[in-house]
Design a protein around this motif. Sequence first.
Motif, mmCIF file in Angstrom:
data_model
loop_
_atom_site.group_PDB
_atom_site.id
_atom_site.type_symbol
_atom_site.label_atom_id
_atom_site.label_comp_id
_atom_site.label_asym_id
_atom_site.label_seq_id
_atom_site.Cartn_x
_atom_site.Cartn_y
_atom_site.Cartn_z
ATOM 1 N N SER A 19 16.283 6.700 -13.206
ATOM 2 C CA SER A 19 15.200 6.068 -12.707
ATOM 3 C C SER A 19 14.872 6.650 -11.221
ATOM 4 N N ASP A 38 11.290 3.474 -14.285
ATOM 5 C CA ASP A 38 12.581 3.865 -15.302
ATOM 6 C C ASP A 38 12.259 5.289 -16.147
ATOM 7 N N LYS A 95 9.335 -0.631 -13.369
ATOM 8 C CA LYS A 95 10.144 -1.678 -13.591
ATOM 9 C C LYS A 95 10.438 -2.823 -12.402
#
Length: 194
Positions: A55, A167, A173
Amino acid sequence: MMKRIILSIALITVLCLQVKAQKGLTVGSKAPLFSGVDQNGKKVGLKDALKTHRSVVLFFYRGQWCPYCNKHIKELQDSLQLLSDKDAYVIGITPETKENIDKTIKKTKAGFSILQDKDDSIMKAYDVNFVMDDATFTKYKGYGINLETNNGNNRHTLPVPATYIIDKSGKIKYIHFDPNYQKRASVKLLLSRL
């Protein structure tokens, strides 16, 4: 002291009203791709960062003159190993010039990539940009903060100090988006979302 508190509240109110139209992006949406050159001359881009990390923690900050930005950057740096342990790559985006990014790094010891958003395109893509009105620009200048000098242009553009977790698939996210520049996503919260 009381005069300073009242002045701070007034500035926060003015800036919050200015950025009311900005909403930032939404959780679940595809993060806009971007790339640039960081403070070390390294080409950094979202697509490449996601190829090698699980990420990206992407945050926007106003400038080396902002004590809240410096505090947040220092906190991210102090916890960089914890973020890296979760396979997160941290990228900061700012409108300030390379010389002022260097001042930020000197103040905060930031060891992660920081990119200058020279044409405001990254801020616009993430819907965090706003233009400071002339009255607020003049007030800031009275405090010794000259955005034209700091940013190397006369657009008076600043970002809402937002933070995004993106992500591996390129989807957003987590978002921290608050027009009150004093409020930032804590490292503890970021770690819980990674």
